[in-house]
Design a protein around this motif. Sequence first.
Motif, PDB file in Angstrom:
ATOM      1  N   ILE B 122       1.162  -1.176   0.180  1.00  0.00           N
ATOM      2  CA  ILE B 122      -0.680  -0.071  -0.440  1.00  0.00           C
ATOM      3  C   ILE B 122       0.599   1.503  -0.070  1.00  0.00           C
ATOM      4  CG2 ILE B 122      -2.154  -0.922   1.162  1.00  0.00           C
ATOM      5  CD1 ILE B 122      -0.604   0.466   3.776  1.00  0.00           C
ATOM      6  N   ASP B 123       1.844   0.834  -0.063  1.00  0.00           N
ATOM      7  CA  ASP B 123       3.221   2.651  -0.558  1.00  0.00           C
ATOM      8  C   ASP B 123       3.371   3.426   1.084  1.00  0.00           C
ATOM      9  OD1 ASP B 123       4.373   2.301  -2.871  1.00  0.00           O
ATOM     10  OD2 ASP B 123       2.283   3.246  -4.199  1.00  0.00           O
ATOM     11  N   LEU B 124       3.356   2.169   1.668  1.00  0.00           N
ATOM     12  CA  LEU B 124       3.378   3.283   3.044  1.00  0.00           C
ATOM     13  C   LEU B 124       5.057   2.651   3.756  1.00  0.00           C
ATOM     14  CD1 LEU B 124       0.184   3.386   4.868  1.00  0.00           C
ATOM     15  CD2 LEU B 124       1.337   5.745   3.713  1.00  0.00           C
ATOM     16  N   SER B 125       5.824   2.656   3.813  1.00  0.00           N
ATOM     17  CA  SER B 125       7.119   2.054   4.386  1.00  0.00           C
ATOM     18  C   SER B 125       6.852   1.874   5.519  1.00  0.00           C
ATOM     19  CB  SER B 125       8.298   3.504   3.819  1.00  0.00           C
ATOM     20  OG  SER B 125       8.965   3.792   5.096  1.00  0.00           O
ATOM     21  N   TYR B 126       7.121   0.828   5.921  1.00  0.00           N
ATOM     22  CA  TYR B 126       7.065   0.664   6.977  1.00  0.00           C
ATOM     23  C   TYR B 126       8.190   0.661   8.810  1.00  0.00           C
ATOM     24  CZ  TYR B 126       8.018  -3.246  10.947  1.00  0.00           C
ATOM     25  OH  TYR B 126       8.354  -3.745  12.379  1.00  0.00           O
ATOM     26  N   ASP B 127       9.237   1.093   7.948  1.00  0.00           N
ATOM     27  CA  ASP B 127      10.486   2.434   8.629  1.00  0.00           C
ATOM     28  C   ASP B 127       9.336   3.169   9.102  1.00  0.00           C
ATOM     29  OD1 ASP B 127      11.819   0.011   8.855  1.00  0.00           O
ATOM     30  OD2 ASP B 127      13.172   0.653   6.920  1.00  0.00           O
ATOM     31  N   ASP B 128       9.690   4.171   7.887  1.00  0.00           N
ATOM     32  CA  ASP B 128       8.577   5.555   8.477  1.00  0.00           C
ATOM     33  C   ASP B 128       7.311   5.473   9.528  1.00  0.00           C
ATOM     34  OD1 ASP B 128      10.284   6.579   7.232  1.00  0.00           O
ATOM     35  OD2 ASP B 128       9.729   7.271   5.430  1.00  0.00           O
ATOM     36  N   TYR B 129       6.186   4.322   8.742  1.00  0.00           N
ATOM     37  CA  TYR B 129       5.137   4.492   9.271  1.00  0.00           C
ATOM     38  C   TYR B 129       4.417   2.913  10.029  1.00  0.00           C
ATOM     39  CZ  TYR B 129       3.542   7.697   6.055  1.00  0.00           C
ATOM     40  OH  TYR B 129       3.741   9.012   5.068  1.00  0.00           O
ATOM     41  N   GLY B 135      -3.779   8.866  14.496  1.00  0.00           N
ATOM     42  CA  GLY B 135      -4.138   9.815  14.582  1.00  0.00           C
ATOM     43  C   GLY B 135      -2.649  10.692  14.067  1.00  0.00           C
ATOM     44  N   GLU B 136      -2.212  10.106  12.914  1.00  0.00           N
ATOM     45  CA  GLU B 136      -0.584  11.159  12.313  1.00  0.00           C
ATOM     46  C   GLU B 136      -1.300  10.595  11.313  1.00  0.00           C
ATOM     47  OE1 GLU B 136       2.835  10.740  16.139  1.00  0.00           O
ATOM     48  OE2 GLU B 136       1.848   8.829  15.230  1.00  0.00           O
ATOM     49  N   LEU B 137      -1.156  10.382  11.002  1.00  0.00           N
ATOM     50  CA  LEU B 137      -2.060   9.907   9.215  1.00  0.00           C
ATOM     51  C   LEU B 137      -3.428  10.366   8.528  1.00  0.00           C
ATOM     52  CD1 LEU B 137      -0.114   7.966  10.345  1.00  0.00           C
ATOM     53  CD2 LEU B 137      -1.222   6.058   9.181  1.00  0.00           C
ATOM     54  N   SER B 138      -3.048  10.729   7.155  1.00  0.00           N
ATOM     55  CA  SER B 138      -4.057  11.023   7.125  1.00  0.00           C
ATOM     56  C   SER B 138      -5.282  10.483   6.593  1.00  0.00           C
ATOM     57  CB  SER B 138      -3.819  12.497   5.219  1.00  0.00           C
ATOM     58  OG  SER B 138      -3.689  11.056   4.545  1.00  0.00           O
ATOM     59  N   GLY B 139      -6.230  10.596   6.274  1.00  0.00           N
ATOM     60  CA  GLY B 139      -8.103  10.131   5.673  1.00  0.00           C
ATOM     61  C   GLY B 139      -7.193   9.043   4.745  1.00  0.00           C
ATOM     62  N   GLY B 140      -6.505   9.532   3.825  1.00  0.00           N
ATOM     63  CA  GLY B 140      -6.248   8.624   2.233  1.00  0.00           C
ATOM     64  C   GLY B 140      -5.339   7.297   3.264  1.00  0.00           C
ATOM     65  N   GLN B 141      -4.321   7.631   3.457  1.00  0.00           N
ATOM     66  CA  GLN B 141      -3.629   6.628   4.964  1.00  0.00           C
ATOM     67  C   GLN B 141      -3.924   6.145   5.427  1.00  0.00           C
ATOM     68  OE1 GLN B 141      -0.839   9.715   5.995  1.00  0.00           O
ATOM     69  NE2 GLN B 141       0.701   9.335   4.293  1.00  0.00           N
ATOM     70  N   GLN B 142      -4.766   6.088   6.367  1.00  0.00           N
ATOM     71  CA  GLN B 142      -5.877   6.042   7.230  1.00  0.00           C
ATOM     72  C   GLN B 142      -6.480   4.806   6.697  1.00  0.00           C
ATOM     73  OE1 GLN B 142      -7.755   7.404  10.809  1.00  0.00           O
ATOM     74  NE2 GLN B 142      -6.266   9.057  10.327  1.00  0.00           N
ATOM     75  N   GLN B 143      -6.832   5.134   5.171  1.00  0.00           N
ATOM     76  CA  GLN B 143      -8.014   3.910   4.984  1.00  0.00           C
ATOM     77  C   GLN B 143      -7.056   2.860   4.033  1.00  0.00           C
ATOM     78  OE1 GLN B 143     -10.370   1.966   5.418  1.00  0.00           O
ATOM     79  NE2 GLN B 143     -12.424   3.527   5.223  1.00  0.00           N
ATOM     80  N   ARG B 144      -5.341   3.411   3.620  1.00  0.00           N
ATOM     81  CA  ARG B 144      -4.658   2.185   2.823  1.00  0.00           C
ATOM     82  C   ARG B 144      -4.557   0.921   4.548  1.00  0.00           C
ATOM     83  NH1 ARG B 144      -2.499   6.936   0.916  1.00  0.00           N
ATOM     84  NH2 ARG B 144      -2.633   6.887  -1.662  1.00  0.00           N
ATOM     85  N   ILE B 145      -4.277   1.396   5.286  1.00  0.00           N
ATOM     86  CA  ILE B 145      -3.837   1.101   6.737  1.00  0.00           C
ATOM     87  C   ILE B 145      -5.393   0.212   6.618  1.00  0.00           C
ATOM     88  CG2 ILE B 145      -3.598   0.793   8.543  1.00  0.00           C
ATOM     89  CD1 ILE B 145      -0.990   1.464   6.973  1.00  0.00           C
TER      90      ILE B 145
END
Lengths: 217, 379
Positions: B122-129, B135-145
């Motif tokens: 889902i294109d969110l790097s493990y090391d960074d995220y 709560g620290e993520l955008s809506g789009g990032q949250q739904q990717r998760i």
Amino acid sequence: MDFSFSKFIDYIVNNWQYVLEKSADHMSMSLTAVAFSCLIGIPLGVIITRNKKVSDVILGIANVIQTVPSLALFAFMISIFGIGRTNAIFALFLYALLPIIKNTYIGIKNVEPAITQAATGMGMTKFQILYKVEMPLSVAVIMGGIRIATVTGIGVATIATLIGAGGLGDVIYQGIGMANLQMILTGAIASAVLALFADFVLGKVEKKLTSKGLTTN
Amino acid sequence: MIEIKGVVKNYDGVTNVVDNLNLTINDGEIVVLIGESGCGKTTTMKMINRLIEPTSGAIEIDGKDIKQFEKIELRRNIGYVIQQIGLFPHLTIGQNIALIPKLVKKDAKETLARVKELMEMIDLSYDDYAERYPGELSGGQQQRIGVARALANDPDVILMDEPFSALDPITREQLQNELLKLQDELHKTIVFVTHDIDEAFKIGDKVALMKDGAIIQYDTPEGMLKNPLNDFVENFIGQDRLWKTPDMLKASDVMEKNVVTIGANRSIVNAIGIMRDRQTKVLVVVKNTPEPKTEILGLVGSNRLRGVENGDLKMKDIMKTDFRSTHKDDCLATVLTMRKENNLRYTPVLDDNGSLIGIITDISVLNVITDVMPVSEDY
Ligand SMILES: Nc1ncnc2c1ncn2[C@@H]1O[C@H](COP(=O)(O)OP(=O)(O)OP(=O)(O)O)[C@@H](O)[C@H]1O
Ligand SMILES: [Mg+2]
């Protein structure tokens, strides 16, 4: 009654061991009561979130207990159980119950339905949802209840002396009897300090138990 | 395969919220449930993971009635994504994704590898995220998760209830594209609920249009666009829908079906006569064989006949041979580009057997456009 600051200091210097002893007594009495309240109140608070009828009854009873003046409650205790420390603890326990039940109930009820729905849909059992989701999310509210219960418990415990249970109430009521303002003040201040101290420690505990994810925004 | 067989859901004994619904969802397909608010989409979906129990009827997964599964077990093998996302705010991203694998006591190393793999997908790097909180993520990032979490236990079936509808249009489009990309690799069986007909046609292999708890039409997006079953379907998808999704328009939708052939050895006079008779400005020159699978040799447009002095010339002498034909299922956009790049006015259209079934002309392209133009206004 006459009062001077130096007399007050004198009293403390001469009687600190006695005051300390009474403080320890006072603290153990209040904390034992609150501990039992947690033991009974938290599960009860959880159970009543699952059933509206039961919650109405339980919260109703706890509310009634809370509205009985503490003095009356102690008087009532004597008439039923007689005097003594155990009875005082029992009365304090009843007193601390409401905020703990109520806050547990509110805390869990306020968990966003979407979150519990997601949890259920993912295949978590009810118990897993409770201890992995609902409890961690309502820690702050539940701890709030425990802190209120503790602070009021320590205050109310000064009345326990009336049924011979000891604690800082001994100092205060002796002071009243002897018209000794220093004694009254020492007892009152000691009780206030205990309450503040307990609240401070519980605040630390609360912070420790609350996930960072819930405080960053 | 998921089979919903005659399912009824009724809460009050009066109205069937879901009314004798039948639906077969094949493995590896995305089936979109769409319909107006309250038509029973969510209810239908929740009966698949038994968040709601049907009043009557049965749902089978791979031929087995889902009532025979343990509820918890069933749900752990069905991914679930909801509009409100429902990430656990007190857990980190990594913990959120790993939750179910941990509950089913998957090996810790395996779980970690799985979390890393999913986050990469889902294109969110493990090391960074991984250590961050929702709560620290955008809506789009949250739904990717949310999507990654649904995939964590590697379920065959995934239920998605309006997963992208709370997101802004740009993010929504991104996530739709990512979902399609994921699906290319994973081939999950996905039931997807939406309000948004554009989303339905974009995402769905098949679309089930619901009304009052029943399915009105269940078809591929193309099938539904081209052959709406009734007025309700037509109104729901919108009459100019076809034009809004031009990638659905195929060469066969645009071609002129009145295509006239002529033998290679026929004369110009013959050609003029045929054009007049059949009212066409172009002839397709074929070998002189009457079989259906005629070989196309060239094209003759009316301008090629004009001013020809030599009456002995045959079609094969004057025809345009550097033409291009197209397959009937080629996308209109491709055909138009090809025509423009090669400066072609006429494009013969062939079917699977290579038989000539029509021809695309400037006029036939214009006709498609005028179909969707308002007719009332007067200039
Ligand atoms: N627990 C319930 N009790 C009674 N009626 C219900 C219950 N849950 C849903 N309904 C009704 O069932 C119908 C279908 O609801 P459902 O949630 O499936 O609709 P939907 O198609 O998902 O709508 P939306 O697009 O608004 O999400 C609605 O009319 C709703 O009011
Ligand atoms: Mg819905």
